[in-house]
Design a protein around this motif. Structure first.
Motif, short mmCIF file in Angstrom:
data_model
loop_
_atom_site.label_atom_id
_atom_site.label_comp_id
_atom_site.label_asym_id
_atom_site.label_seq_id
_atom_site.Cartn_x
_atom_site.Cartn_y
_atom_site.Cartn_z
N GLU A 167 44.60 -12.48 96.34
CA GLU A 167 44.54 -13.32 95.14
C GLU A 167 44.73 -14.80 95.49
N ASP A 168 45.65 -15.07 96.39
CA ASP A 168 45.88 -16.46 96.81
C ASP A 168 44.63 -17.04 97.46
N GLU A 169 43.98 -16.25 98.30
CA GLU A 169 42.74 -16.71 98.95
C GLU A 169 41.64 -16.99 97.93
N LEU A 170 41.53 -16.13 96.94
CA LEU A 170 40.51 -16.31 95.90
C LEU A 170 40.80 -17.55 95.07
N ARG A 171 42.07 -17.81 94.77
CA ARG A 171 42.43 -19.04 94.06
C ARG A 171 42.03 -20.26 94.87
N ALA A 172 42.37 -20.23 96.15
CA ALA A 172 42.03 -21.37 97.03
C ALA A 172 40.52 -21.56 97.11
N GLU A 173 39.79 -20.46 97.18
CA GLU A 173 38.32 -20.55 97.24
C GLU A 173 37.76 -21.22 95.99
N TRP A 174 38.26 -20.83 94.82
CA TRP A 174 37.75 -21.41 93.58
C TRP A 174 38.25 -22.84 93.38
N GLN A 175 39.42 -23.13 93.89
CA GLN A 175 39.88 -24.52 93.83
C GLN A 175 38.93 -25.41 94.63
N GLY A 176 38.51 -24.95 95.79
CA GLY A 176 37.57 -25.70 96.61
C GLY A 176 36.21 -25.85 95.94
N ARG A 177 35.74 -24.80 95.33
CA ARG A 177 34.45 -24.87 94.64
C ARG A 177 34.49 -25.87 93.49
N VAL A 178 35.57 -25.82 92.72
CA VAL A 178 35.70 -26.75 91.59
C VAL A 178 35.83 -28.18 92.11
N ARG A 179 36.60 -28.37 93.17
CA ARG A 179 36.75 -29.71 93.74
C ARG A 179 35.40 -30.28 94.16
N ARG A 180 34.60 -29.47 94.83
CA ARG A 180 33.27 -29.93 95.26
C ARG A 180 32.37 -30.23 94.06
N LEU A 181 32.49 -29.44 93.01
CA LEU A 181 31.71 -29.70 91.79
C LEU A 181 32.11 -31.04 91.19
N LEU A 182 33.40 -31.30 91.10
CA LEU A 182 33.88 -32.56 90.51
C LEU A 182 33.49 -33.75 91.37
N LEU A 183 33.48 -33.59 92.67
CA LEU A 183 33.05 -34.67 93.55
C LEU A 183 31.55 -34.92 93.43
N ALA A 184 30.80 -33.86 93.20
CA ALA A 184 29.35 -34.00 93.05
C ALA A 184 28.98 -34.72 91.76
N ASP A 185 29.79 -34.50 90.71
CA ASP A 185 29.51 -35.12 89.42
C ASP A 185 30.81 -35.31 88.64
N PRO A 186 31.48 -36.45 88.85
CA PRO A 186 32.75 -36.70 88.16
C PRO A 186 32.63 -36.76 86.63
N SER A 187 31.41 -36.82 86.11
CA SER A 187 31.26 -36.89 84.66
C SER A 187 31.70 -35.60 83.96
N VAL A 188 31.85 -34.50 84.71
CA VAL A 188 32.28 -33.25 84.09
C VAL A 188 33.80 -33.08 84.09
N VAL A 189 34.52 -34.06 84.60
CA VAL A 189 35.99 -33.99 84.64
C VAL A 189 36.55 -33.74 83.23
N GLU A 190 36.11 -34.52 82.26
CA GLU A 190 36.64 -34.37 80.90
C GLU A 190 36.28 -33.01 80.31
N ASP A 191 35.07 -32.54 80.57
CA ASP A 191 34.67 -31.22 80.08
C ASP A 191 35.57 -30.13 80.66
N LEU A 192 35.88 -30.25 81.94
CA LEU A 192 36.74 -29.27 82.58
C LEU A 192 38.16 -29.35 82.00
N ARG A 193 38.66 -30.55 81.81
CA ARG A 193 39.99 -30.69 81.19
C ARG A 193 40.02 -30.04 79.80
#
Length: 139
Positions: free
Chosen positions: A70-96
């Motif tokens: 479970e910890d590994e899966l959390r870390a994996e999705w944290q990385g995916r979300v981080r890369r998404l936010l870096l690719a397009d910071p305009s979705v930060v507010e939508d994610l919040r």
């Protein structure tokens, strides 16, 4: 990297994986794929399949008490979300907004998973932070 993006990605990855084993899963899945579609519309079907596969892995891990998976899966999705936010910071507010909407659902046994931490280490200092369980082994 912007520390706020890192913190948001951390909270989002944890929330996504935590909610995979709850009744809020479908709403979480729909919200995540909707945000992803804005940035990478060509990847949405693959992302949805990855979310479903991760959910199966989370449920299997919980059945046998496999916390490291479970910890590994959390870390994996944290990385995916981080890369998404870096690719397009305009979705930060939508994610919040999505996390705020899901916040009551993220409560499990009274623990909430919307965590925001700040730390600073200087010289040889170290900082260890966790929004929940943390296991550190140094040799």
């Amino acid at each position: 990297m912007d520390p706020q993006i890192a913190a948001l990605a951390g909270a989002a990855g944890t929330t996504i994986v935590t909610l995979m084993a709850t009744d809020a899963w479908q709403r979480t899945r729909d919200g995540v794929t909707s945000i992803w579609k804005r940035v990478h519309p060509e990847r949405v079907d693959a992302l949805a399949a990855e979310l479903d596969l991760t959910r199966e892995q989370v449920l299997a891990a919980r059945d046998v008490g496999d916390t490291p998976t479970e910890d590994e899966l959390r870390a994996e999705w944290q990385g995916r979300v981080r890369r998404l936010l870096l690719a397009d910071p305009s979705v930060v507010e939508d994610l919040r907004e999505l996390l705020d909407e899901l916040a009551p659902e993220a409560s499990v046994n009274g623990d909430t998973y919307n965590v925001q931490m700040h730390a600073r280490a200087t010289e040889q200092g170290r900082v260890y932070q966790a929004g929940r369980d943390q296991h550190i082994s140094e040799s």
